[in-house]
Write a protein that holds these residues in place. Structure first.
Motif, PDB file in Angstrom:
ATOM      1  N   ALA A   1       0.874  -1.256   0.023  1.00 32.64           N
ATOM      2  CA  ALA A   1      -0.021  -0.041  -0.006  1.00 32.64           C
ATOM      3  C   ALA A   1       0.702   1.338   0.290  1.00 32.64           C
ATOM      4  N   PRO A   2      -0.007   2.052  -0.359  1.00 36.21           N
ATOM      5  CA  PRO A   2       1.083   3.774  -0.421  1.00 36.21           C
ATOM      6  C   PRO A   2       1.392   3.694   0.451  1.00 36.21           C
ATOM      7  N   SER A   3       2.637   4.384   0.925  1.00 40.22           N
ATOM      8  CA  SER A   3       3.137   4.394   2.570  1.00 40.22           C
ATOM      9  C   SER A   3       4.411   5.785   2.257  1.00 40.22           C
ATOM     10  N   TYR A   4       4.833   5.681   3.336  1.00 36.72           N
ATOM     11  CA  TYR A   4       5.610   7.200   4.006  1.00 36.72           C
ATOM     12  C   TYR A   4       7.072   6.994   4.223  1.00 36.72           C
ATOM     13  N   ALA A   5       8.160   6.815   3.427  1.00 34.12           N
ATOM     14  CA  ALA A   5       8.960   6.204   4.154  1.00 34.12           C
ATOM     15  C   ALA A   5       9.602   6.931   5.448  1.00 34.12           C
ATOM     16  N   HIS A   6       9.798   7.694   5.581  1.00 26.59           N
ATOM     17  CA  HIS A   6      10.148   8.773   6.998  1.00 26.59           C
ATOM     18  C   HIS A   6       9.517   9.591   7.471  1.00 26.59           C
ATOM     19  N   PRO A   7       8.759   9.574   8.930  1.00 26.49           N
ATOM     20  CA  PRO A   7       7.889  10.207   9.541  1.00 26.49           C
ATOM     21  C   PRO A   7       8.067  11.851   8.732  1.00 26.49           C
ATOM     22  N   GLY A   8       6.928  12.319   8.601  1.00 29.51           N
ATOM     23  CA  GLY A   8       6.824  13.813   8.791  1.00 29.51           C
ATOM     24  C   GLY A   8       7.194  14.057   6.567  1.00 29.51           C
ATOM     25  N   ASP A   9       7.054  13.227   5.885  1.00 31.25           N
ATOM     26  CA  ASP A   9       7.209  13.043   5.202  1.00 31.25           C
ATOM     27  C   ASP A   9       6.346  13.130   4.029  1.00 31.25           C
TER      28      ASP A   9
ATOM     29  N   LEU B   1       4.400   5.287  -3.761  1.00 30.77           N
ATOM     30  CA  LEU B   1       2.877   4.589  -5.075  1.00 30.77           C
ATOM     31  C   LEU B   1       4.217   3.654  -5.765  1.00 30.77           C
ATOM     32  N   ARG B   2       3.483   2.429  -6.344  1.00 30.41           N
ATOM     33  CA  ARG B   2       4.353   1.415  -6.479  1.00 30.41           C
ATOM     34  C   ARG B   2       3.414   1.207  -8.402  1.00 30.41           C
ATOM     35  N   ALA B   3       4.856   0.954  -9.087  1.00 28.58           N
ATOM     36  CA  ALA B   3       4.141   0.022 -10.221  1.00 28.58           C
ATOM     37  C   ALA B   3       3.441  -1.268  -9.973  1.00 28.58           C
ATOM     38  N   ARG B   4       1.779  -1.600 -11.170  1.00 30.87           N
ATOM     39  CA  ARG B   4       1.628  -2.239 -10.879  1.00 30.87           C
ATOM     40  C   ARG B   4       2.200  -3.474 -11.961  1.00 30.87           C
ATOM     41  N   VAL B   5       3.011  -3.271 -12.995  1.00 28.34           N
ATOM     42  CA  VAL B   5       3.496  -3.965 -13.597  1.00 28.34           C
ATOM     43  C   VAL B   5       4.884  -3.773 -14.659  1.00 28.34           C
ATOM     44  N   ASP B   6       5.620  -4.412 -14.990  1.00 25.69           N
ATOM     45  CA  ASP B   6       7.305  -4.575 -15.639  1.00 25.69           C
ATOM     46  C   ASP B   6       6.767  -3.193 -16.026  1.00 25.69           C
TER      47      ASP B   6
ATOM     48  N   ARG C   1       8.909   1.912  -6.467  1.00 23.23           N
ATOM     49  CA  ARG C   1       8.488   2.935  -6.111  1.00 23.23           C
ATOM     50  C   ARG C   1       8.677   4.027  -6.811  1.00 23.23           C
ATOM     51  N   ILE C   2       7.416   4.170  -7.890  1.00 18.18           N
ATOM     52  CA  ILE C   2       7.465   5.133  -9.517  1.00 18.18           C
ATOM     53  C   ILE C   2       7.081   7.048  -9.049  1.00 18.18           C
ATOM     54  N   ALA C   3       6.919   6.596  -8.063  1.00 23.66           N
ATOM     55  CA  ALA C   3       5.951   8.974  -7.765  1.00 23.66           C
ATOM     56  C   ALA C   3       5.267   8.500  -6.212  1.00 23.66           C
ATOM     57  N   GLN C   4       5.655  10.070  -5.923  1.00 24.01           N
ATOM     58  CA  GLN C   4       4.989  10.323  -4.329  1.00 24.01           C
ATOM     59  C   GLN C   4       4.059  10.749  -4.767  1.00 24.01           C
ATOM     60  N   MET C   5       2.188  10.487  -3.920  1.00 24.93           N
ATOM     61  CA  MET C   5       0.983  11.446  -3.855  1.00 24.93           C
ATOM     62  C   MET C   5       0.905  11.771  -2.621  1.00 24.93           C
ATOM     63  N   VAL C   6       0.818  13.270  -2.530  1.00 25.91           N
ATOM     64  CA  VAL C   6       0.676  14.239  -1.676  1.00 25.91           C
ATOM     65  C   VAL C   6      -0.458  14.812  -1.712  1.00 25.91           C
ATOM     66  N   ILE C   7      -1.289  14.295  -0.322  1.00 23.00           N
ATOM     67  CA  ILE C   7      -2.554  15.368   0.024  1.00 23.00           C
ATOM     68  C   ILE C   7      -2.095  16.140   0.599  1.00 23.00           C
ATOM     69  N   GLN C   8      -3.519  16.844  -0.074  1.00 24.61           N
ATOM     70  CA  GLN C   8      -3.515  18.328   1.005  1.00 24.61           C
ATOM     71  C   GLN C   8      -5.397  19.104  -0.351  1.00 24.61           C
ATOM     72  N   ARG C   9      -5.237  20.152   1.075  1.00 24.34           N
ATOM     73  CA  ARG C   9      -6.375  20.762   1.466  1.00 24.34           C
ATOM     74  C   ARG C   9      -6.883  21.249   0.136  1.00 24.34           C
ATOM     75  N   VAL C  10      -7.866  21.599  -0.371  1.00 24.58           N
ATOM     76  CA  VAL C  10      -8.219  22.176  -1.213  1.00 24.58           C
ATOM     77  C   VAL C  10      -9.276  23.698  -1.371  1.00 24.58           C
ATOM     78  N   GLU C  11      -9.058  24.446  -1.531  1.00 25.13           N
ATOM     79  CA  GLU C  11      -9.316  26.193  -1.974  1.00 25.13           C
ATOM     80  C   GLU C  11     -10.660  26.130  -2.830  1.00 25.13           C
ATOM     81  N   TYR C  12     -11.405  26.482  -2.697  1.00 30.47           N
ATOM     82  CA  TYR C  12     -12.226  26.843  -3.951  1.00 30.47           C
ATOM     83  C   TYR C  12     -13.618  27.690  -4.020  1.00 30.47           C
ATOM     84  N   ALA C  13     -12.294  28.481  -5.512  1.00 32.43           N
ATOM     85  CA  ALA C  13     -12.990  29.823  -5.332  1.00 32.43           C
ATOM     86  C   ALA C  13     -14.142  30.329  -6.047  1.00 32.43           C
ATOM     87  N   GLN C  14     -14.205  31.488  -5.310  1.00 30.05           N
ATOM     88  CA  GLN C  14     -15.436  32.386  -6.042  1.00 30.05           C
ATOM     89  C   GLN C  14     -14.736  33.740  -6.999  1.00 30.05           C
TER      90      GLN C  14
END
Length: 173
Positions: free
Chosen positions: A38-46, A51-56, A132-145
């Protein structure tokens, strides 16, 4: 029941202030492939979870491919997952994410896939299932008017565009 049939949830660190690197958000996770981590953080605070490749995959010089990760998520409303290149792969091998950062919207429930590009001019890049092929960063989104106006407020930069602030010394004299 297999892992791909289950939905895992990252649990909150309680009601107290989170400790350094502890989870602060619940994100539903469905693994689509029993054999991948599963997606995981390599170190505390990362900031980014790997994310990992599902195929070669083999990426020839200049080639790009869409690489599945075996991961689906359900983000809460008001959040986005941004998919970034891994800095080591970018520096050592020229591997990058074409549309960096890629955007996974809160309403998307399909498999996360990453469009990778080999920027090296001479060497192919071989990725194996589980790498491991990429990193997923989750962030809050602001919705603009968006409010139509006749004139925009002034700023120091004004309408100065790309390169208007300099940033490099240029050729030596």
């Amino acid at each position: 029941m297999t892992v791909s049939d289950e939905i895992a949830t990252v649990s909150l660190a309680g009601t107290a202030a989170p400790t350094y690197g502890s989870p602060t958000l619940q994100v539903q996770l469905k693994m689509l492939d029993d054999g991948l981590e599963a997606p995981s953080y390599a170190h505390p605070g990362d900031a980014g979870a790997d994310l990992r490749a599902r195929v070669d995959v083999v990426l020839e010089p200049g080639e790009r491919k869409l690489v599945p990760t075996g991961v689906s998520i359900a983000l809460p409303d008001g959040f986005v997952a941004l998919i970034h290149p891994r800095s080591g792969l970018a520096t050592k091998h020229g591997l990058t994410v074409v549309n960096a950062p890629g955007t996974v919207d809160a309403g998307y429930r399909g498999e996360i896939a990453v469009t990778l590009l080999n920027t090296d001019k001479d060497q192919a890049i071989e990725l194996r299932r589980g790498d491991r092929i990429a990193q997923m960063v989750i962030q809050r989104v602001e919705y603009a008017q968006f409010v139509a106006v006749e004139e925009l407020s002034e700023s120091v930069r004004g309408a100065g565009g790309f390169g208007s602030t300099g940033g490099f010394a240029g050729p030596a004299a």
